[in-house]
Design an enzyme around this catalytic site. Structure first.
Site, PDB file in Angstrom:
ATOM      1  N   LYS A  69       0.847  -1.188   0.000  1.00 21.29           N
ATOM      2  CA  LYS A  69       0.000   0.000   0.000  1.00 21.29           C
ATOM      3  C   LYS A  69       0.883   1.238   0.000  1.00 21.29           C
ATOM      4  O   LYS A  69       1.675   1.447   0.920  1.00 21.29           O
ATOM      5  CB  LYS A  69      -0.902  -0.018   1.231  1.00 21.29           C
ATOM      6  CG  LYS A  69      -1.706   1.256   1.414  1.00 21.29           C
ATOM      7  CD  LYS A  69      -2.780   1.069   2.466  1.00 21.29           C
ATOM      8  CE  LYS A  69      -3.470   2.368   2.772  1.00 21.29           C
ATOM      9  NZ  LYS A  69      -4.550   2.191   3.743  1.00 21.29           N
ATOM     10  N   LYS A 113      -2.178  -1.501  -3.882  1.00 18.48           N
ATOM     11  CA  LYS A 113      -3.055  -0.339  -3.774  1.00 18.48           C
ATOM     12  C   LYS A 113      -2.236   0.937  -3.831  1.00 18.48           C
ATOM     13  O   LYS A 113      -1.257   1.030  -3.098  1.00 18.48           O
ATOM     14  CB  LYS A 113      -3.803  -0.454  -2.444  1.00 18.48           C
ATOM     15  CG  LYS A 113      -4.585   0.766  -2.068  1.00 18.48           C
ATOM     16  CD  LYS A 113      -5.220   0.589  -0.719  1.00 18.48           C
ATOM     17  CE  LYS A 113      -5.788   1.923  -0.318  1.00 18.48           C
ATOM     18  NZ  LYS A 113      -6.126   1.985   1.062  1.00 18.48           N
TER      19      LYS A 113
HETATM   20  C1  PBG Z   1      -7.486   3.312   5.645  1.00 17.99           C
HETATM   21  C2  PBG Z   1      -7.749   3.068   4.214  1.00 17.99           C
HETATM   22  C3  PBG Z   1      -7.561   3.963   3.142  1.00 17.99           C
HETATM   23  C4  PBG Z   1      -8.072   3.336   2.027  1.00 17.99           C
HETATM   24  C5  PBG Z   1      -8.504   2.065   2.412  1.00 17.99           C
HETATM   25  N1  PBG Z   1      -8.285   1.923   3.766  1.00 17.99           N
HETATM   26  C6  PBG Z   1      -7.067   5.366   3.096  1.00 17.99           C
HETATM   27  C7  PBG Z   1      -5.733   5.715   3.583  1.00 17.99           C
HETATM   28  O1  PBG Z   1      -4.853   4.883   3.737  1.00 17.99           O
HETATM   29  O2  PBG Z   1      -5.570   6.905   3.841  1.00 17.99           O
HETATM   30  C8  PBG Z   1      -8.138   3.960   0.664  1.00 17.99           C
HETATM   31  C9  PBG Z   1      -9.233   3.481  -0.195  1.00 17.99           C
HETATM   32  C10 PBG Z   1      -9.631   4.366  -1.300  1.00 17.99           C
HETATM   33  O3  PBG Z   1      -9.083   5.458  -1.548  1.00 17.99           O
HETATM   34  O4  PBG Z   1     -10.571   3.975  -1.984  1.00 17.99           O
HETATM   35  N2  PBG Z   1      -6.287   2.924   6.138  1.00 17.99           N
HETATM   36 ZN    ZN Z   2      -5.894   3.699   8.280  1.00 14.57          ZN
END
Ligand code: PBG
Ligand code: ZN
Length: 315
Positions: A185, A238
Site C-alpha cells: 500500500k 493499492k
Molecule cells: C485506511 C484506508 C484507506 C483506504 C482504504 N483503507 C485510506 C488511507 O490509507 O488513507 C483507501 C481506499 C480508497 O481510496 O478507496 N487505512
Molecule cells: Zn488507516
C-alpha cells in the site's frame, strides 16, 4: 488482426476470464447519520446508517454482488481504548440479516477511530507506538470476527500487524477467518474521496511515515512478502492502477493470490472524465478492470462492483 475482426472471435480468444465473483464492493457505515451521505465523485457510493447499509446490501445482492468490504465510521474518536459498540451493532445487523448470502470483509484500521486520523497510536513524543498500536489493531480484528465478520482486511501498514492479528484471531477461536492484507500500500494522492467517506483524514501531517514511498519497488515487494510470511491468506496492491507492475512479481515470490484495490481517486477520475463528456463511464471502468485482470489481479476491490451485472458480467 484476424482474431480481432468480430466480437465472436474477440470473446473466443480473450485470455482473461472475468466474472462478478472477482469483484468486492466497499461499503461505509456511519454512526449518527440520518440520511445517506453521498461521497463526492464516487458515483453510487454513500456513507450510510446501519439501516441505510442494510437497504444498500439488499439492492447490491440483487445486483449480483456477493463480496463486500465494510468500513466503519464511528462518531466517537479517541487516541486509544476505542469504542467498539457501533461496529459490533453494524456487523451483527448485516450478518444476522443476510447470513451466508454474502461474504463480509472488514477493513481493519484505526484511522476512522482515532481523534488524529492516523492509522496508529502515538507515544508522548508523537512517534508511532507499535507496542500500543499492534494490540489495538489485533483487538479490533478479533472483535470484528466475534461480531460476525467473515474476513479481516488490515490496511494500516504497521510492521508486524498481520502476525499480531493472526495470533489474536487464533486465540479467539477464529482460526478459519482469512486475512486479506493490504500488503503493498503506497502513500498516494488518490485516496481523497475515500477519506471523506471514512472521515479518516489525518489531522496533521500525512501517512508517508508508514505507507510505502511510490519510488520504491523493492519496499513494495518486500512488504507483501512480509505479510505473506506473517500469515496473510490474500495479498493486495493499492492503488491498483499505479501498482500493476508489481502484481505478477508478488504472486511469483509469495505463491499467493494478489488482488488490486481500484481506489477512490482512480474510480472518481473516471466519473469526472465522463461528467465532462470526455469518456464513457461504463466503458472506461470496464477497461480498467480488464487491465487489472491482464496484469494478474486475482480479484478487484472497486466502487463499481454493483454495476457489473447490469453491464453484463456473469456471476
Ligand atoms: C485506511 C484506508 C484507506 C483506504 C482504504 N483503507 C485510506 C488511507 O490509507 O488513507 C483507501 C481506499 C480508497 O481510496 O478507496 N487505512
Ligand atoms: Zn488507516
Amino acid at each position: 488482426m484476424r482474431l480481432r475482426a468480430s466480437k465472436h472471435l474477440r470473446d473466443l480468444s480473450n485470455d482473461t476470464d472475468f466474472s462478478r465473483a472477482k469483484l468486492i464492493q466497499p461499503l461505509f457505515v456511519g454512526e449518527g447519520l440520518k440520511d445517506d451521505l453521498e461521497i463526492p465523485a464516487l458515483r453510487g457510493t454513500f456513507r450510510q446508517s446501519i439501516d441505510g447499509v442494510l437497504k444498500q446490501v439488499e439492492k447490491d445482492l440483487e445486483a449480483g454482488v456477493s463480496q463486500f468490504l465494510l468500513f466503519e465510521v464511528p462518531s466517537k474518536k479517541s487516541e486509544r481504548d476505542f469504542d467498539l459498540a457501533f461496529s459490533e451493532k453494524a456487523i451483527h445487523a448485516i450478518k444476522s440479516r443476510f447470513g451466508q448470502d454474502l461474504f463480509l470483509w472488514l477493513d481493519t484500521c484505526l484511522c476512522s477511530l482515532t481523534s488524529h486520523g492516523h492509522c496508529c497510536v502515538f507515544n508522548e513524543l508523537g512517534q508511532i507506538d507499535l507496542d500500543e498500536t499492534l494490540p489495538e489493531i489485533s483487538r479490533l480484528a478479533a472483535h470484528y470476527a466475534a461480531a460476525g465478520a467473515d474476513g479481516i482486511a488490515p490496511s494500516d501498514m504497521m510492521d508486524g500487524r498481520v502476525a499480531a492479528i493472526r495470533e489474536s484471531l487464533d486465540d479467539g477461536g477464529f482460526d478459519q477467518t482469512p486475512i486479506m492484507s493490504y500488503s503493498t500500500k503506497f502513500a498516494s494522492n488518490l485516496y481523497g474521496p475515500f477519506r471523506v467517506a471514512a472521515d479518516s483524514s489525518p489531522k496533521h501531517g500525512d501517512r508517508k511515515g508508514y505507507q510505502i514511498d511510490v519510488r520504491n519497488r523493492l519496499d513494495a515487494i518486500e512488504s507483501s512478502i512480509r505479510c505473506s510470511n506473517e500469515g496473510a491468506d490474500l495479498l493486495m496492491v493499492k492503488p491498483g492502477m499505479t501498482s500493476i507492475d508489481l502484481i505478477r512479481e508478488i504472486e511469483e515470490k509469495t505463491g499467493k493470490r494478489v488482488g488490486a484495490y481500484q481506489v477512490s481517486g482512480e474510480f472518481a477520475s473516471l466519473v469526472l472524465l465522463s461528467e465532462k463528456g470526455l469518456t464513457k463511464f461504463e466503458d472506461a471502468v470496464q477497461e480498467s478492470w480488464h487491465v487489472f485482470r491482464r496484469a494478474g489481479a486475482a480479484f478487484i476491490i472497486t466502487y463499481g462492483a454493483r454495476f457489473a451485472k447490469a453491464w453484463g458480467y456473469p456471476s
